[in-house]
Design a protein around this motif. Sequence first.
Motif, PDB file in Angstrom:
ATOM      1  N   LEU A 147      38.114  31.607  29.073  1.00  0.00           N
ATOM      2  CA  LEU A 147      37.317  32.534  29.879  1.00  0.00           C
ATOM      3  C   LEU A 147      35.986  32.898  29.234  1.00  0.00           C
ATOM      4  CD1 LEU A 147      40.081  34.951  31.234  1.00  0.00           C
ATOM      5  CD2 LEU A 147      38.802  33.225  32.512  1.00  0.00           C
ATOM      6  N   THR A 148      35.675  32.311  28.085  1.00  0.00           N
ATOM      7  CA  THR A 148      34.399  32.578  27.416  1.00  0.00           C
ATOM      8  C   THR A 148      33.235  32.222  28.344  1.00  0.00           C
ATOM      9  OG1 THR A 148      35.366  32.053  25.269  1.00  0.00           O
ATOM     10  CG2 THR A 148      32.955  32.043  25.417  1.00  0.00           C
ATOM     11  N   PRO A 149      32.335  33.175  28.636  1.00  0.00           N
ATOM     12  CA  PRO A 149      31.211  32.860  29.519  1.00  0.00           C
ATOM     13  C   PRO A 149      30.282  31.822  28.884  1.00  0.00           C
ATOM     14  CG  PRO A 149      31.490  35.241  29.280  1.00  0.00           C
ATOM     15  CD  PRO A 149      32.356  34.597  28.242  1.00  0.00           C
ATOM     16  N   GLY A 150      29.697  30.987  29.717  1.00  0.00           N
ATOM     17  CA  GLY A 150      28.785  29.966  29.209  1.00  0.00           C
ATOM     18  C   GLY A 150      27.647  30.546  28.393  1.00  0.00           C
ATOM     19  N   LYS A 151      27.176  31.731  28.769  1.00  0.00           N
ATOM     20  CA  LYS A 151      26.042  32.343  28.078  1.00  0.00           C
ATOM     21  C   LYS A 151      26.388  32.772  26.652  1.00  0.00           C
ATOM     22  CE  LYS A 151      26.819  37.007  29.929  1.00  0.00           C
ATOM     23  NZ  LYS A 151      26.246  38.067  30.801  1.00  0.00           N
ATOM     24  N   ARG A 152      27.682  32.796  26.304  1.00  0.00           N
ATOM     25  CA  ARG A 152      28.093  33.176  24.954  1.00  0.00           C
ATOM     26  C   ARG A 152      28.396  31.977  24.062  1.00  0.00           C
ATOM     27  NH1 ARG A 152      28.590  38.407  24.044  1.00  0.00           N
ATOM     28  NH2 ARG A 152      28.779  39.852  25.792  1.00  0.00           N
ATOM     29  N   VAL A 153      28.134  30.782  24.576  1.00  0.00           N
ATOM     30  CA  VAL A 153      28.358  29.575  23.788  1.00  0.00           C
ATOM     31  C   VAL A 153      27.040  29.182  23.119  1.00  0.00           C
ATOM     32  CG1 VAL A 153      29.158  27.187  23.818  1.00  0.00           C
ATOM     33  CG2 VAL A 153      30.141  28.846  25.407  1.00  0.00           C
ATOM     34  N   ALA A 187      20.990  24.074  27.945  1.00  0.00           N
ATOM     35  CA  ALA A 187      20.064  24.606  28.944  1.00  0.00           C
ATOM     36  C   ALA A 187      20.754  24.845  30.286  1.00  0.00           C
ATOM     37  CB  ALA A 187      18.888  23.643  29.128  1.00  0.00           C
ATOM     38  N   LYS A 188      21.771  24.048  30.582  1.00  0.00           N
ATOM     39  CA  LYS A 188      22.478  24.187  31.857  1.00  0.00           C
ATOM     40  C   LYS A 188      23.467  25.341  31.870  1.00  0.00           C
ATOM     41  CE  LYS A 188      22.333  19.281  33.233  1.00  0.00           C
ATOM     42  NZ  LYS A 188      23.167  18.084  33.538  1.00  0.00           N
ATOM     43  N   ILE A 189      23.956  25.749  30.699  1.00  0.00           N
ATOM     44  CA  ILE A 189      25.025  26.755  30.698  1.00  0.00           C
ATOM     45  C   ILE A 189      24.662  28.077  30.031  1.00  0.00           C
ATOM     46  CG2 ILE A 189      26.709  24.855  30.623  1.00  0.00           C
ATOM     47  CD1 ILE A 189      27.412  25.731  27.771  1.00  0.00           C
ATOM     48  N   HIS A 190      23.543  28.138  29.316  1.00  0.00           N
ATOM     49  CA  HIS A 190      23.332  29.314  28.467  1.00  0.00           C
ATOM     50  C   HIS A 190      23.008  30.597  29.236  1.00  0.00           C
ATOM     51  CE1 HIS A 190      18.987  28.784  28.978  1.00  0.00           C
ATOM     52  NE2 HIS A 190      18.820  29.940  28.359  1.00  0.00           N
ATOM     53  N   LYS A 191      22.748  30.494  30.529  1.00  0.00           N
ATOM     54  CA  LYS A 191      22.530  31.694  31.333  1.00  0.00           C
ATOM     55  C   LYS A 191      23.685  31.964  32.290  1.00  0.00           C
ATOM     56  CE  LYS A 191      17.463  31.496  31.289  1.00  0.00           C
ATOM     57  NZ  LYS A 191      16.233  31.431  32.137  1.00  0.00           N
ATOM     58  N   SER A 192      24.723  31.177  32.182  1.00  0.00           N
ATOM     59  CA  SER A 192      25.821  31.268  33.143  1.00  0.00           C
ATOM     60  C   SER A 192      26.875  32.295  32.740  1.00  0.00           C
ATOM     61  CB  SER A 192      26.493  29.896  33.299  1.00  0.00           C
ATOM     62  OG  SER A 192      27.590  29.980  34.185  1.00  0.00           O
ATOM     63  N   ASN A 193      27.341  33.058  33.739  1.00  0.00           N
ATOM     64  CA  ASN A 193      28.450  33.986  33.533  1.00  0.00           C
ATOM     65  C   ASN A 193      29.795  33.315  33.799  1.00  0.00           C
ATOM     66  OD1 ASN A 193      27.164  36.499  32.827  1.00  0.00           O
ATOM     67  ND2 ASN A 193      26.358  36.557  34.919  1.00  0.00           N
ATOM     68  N   LEU A 194      29.781  32.077  34.257  1.00  0.00           N
ATOM     69  CA  LEU A 194      31.029  31.379  34.555  1.00  0.00           C
ATOM     70  C   LEU A 194      31.784  31.068  33.266  1.00  0.00           C
ATOM     71  CD1 LEU A 194      29.871  28.826  37.282  1.00  0.00           C
ATOM     72  CD2 LEU A 194      31.243  30.891  37.615  1.00  0.00           C
ATOM     73  N   PRO A 195      33.114  31.057  33.321  1.00  0.00           N
ATOM     74  CA  PRO A 195      33.904  30.728  32.116  1.00  0.00           C
ATOM     75  C   PRO A 195      33.682  29.276  31.705  1.00  0.00           C
ATOM     76  CG  PRO A 195      35.327  30.912  34.039  1.00  0.00           C
ATOM     77  CD  PRO A 195      33.985  31.403  34.456  1.00  0.00           C
ATOM     78  N   ILE A 196      33.771  29.015  30.406  1.00  0.00           N
ATOM     79  CA  ILE A 196      33.537  27.670  29.885  1.00  0.00           C
ATOM     80  C   ILE A 196      34.501  26.662  30.499  1.00  0.00           C
ATOM     81  CG2 ILE A 196      35.048  27.969  27.878  1.00  0.00           C
ATOM     82  CD1 ILE A 196      31.673  26.035  28.061  1.00  0.00           C
TER      83      ILE A 196
END
Length: 270
Positions: free
Chosen positions: A185-191, A146-155
């Motif tokens: 560099l995988t964005p959080g929203k792609r995890v 829930a904390k990372i799934h909308k984030s564009n920041l890298p993992i």
Amino acid sequence: MPELPEVETVRRTLKNFIIGKEIKEIRVHYDKIVVGDTNNFVATLTGQTIRDIDRVGKYLIFILDSDAFISHLRMEGKYNIIETSKPLNKHEHLSFVFSDGTELRYQDTRKFGRLELVNKETYRHDLPLCKLGPEPWDADPKEIYAKIHKSNLPIKALLLDQTIMSGIGNIYANEICFSMKMHPLTPGKRVSKKRVAELIAVSKRILEQAIAQGGTTIHSFDANGITGFFQVQLQVHMQKVCPVCNGPITKEMVRGRGTYYCKVCQKKRG
């Protein structure tokens, strides 16, 4: 910077040496090491006995008779237990003088570390510790997702965010990404939810291995002369060749932090 395994190694080591010792005197040689009023820090703790040492994330908490103080080692902070007669070196900025003639000296080449008085009963719920996310052992995959799934920041950056999950620093973030074959560099929203659960499991495994080996000795880390051995198990951090495909390890800066990864094994997807 000492990460969770290194700080845990310091905690376990110090417990063998200073539990039950009475603080006879506190000598502060660099006032900024103490957060808040230095005189109050000294007056409050003098005469008390160290009863236990706790750890939350990368913070040490020294628990005394009626008070406690937290210590953040930051980049190069360390504690040395020595005889009082030993001359002070230029990087030792604070000394706890015990009634038995020994001293616990805080040494910090860069002077970034800090010590701060906290409430003995409520420190986990007060600042600064209350801002920390759970350690991997206590992390709920649903909450982390829930904390990372909308984030564009890298993992890689999200792993270093102590408000999401605490204790992981640059070395272990590199190792975790490599173990998962995940590009840093995988964005959080792609995890995915499944990958978040795997991320937590891998984080626990790697941190446990490092704790068992006494942490990682990189540059100046040591725990009162006891150095860690996890560096012999590092797969990617500061390495030149990938242990899986034998290809070259790439180093680049990700949001200001040196990041090591294998372009073959950690392919960027999406």
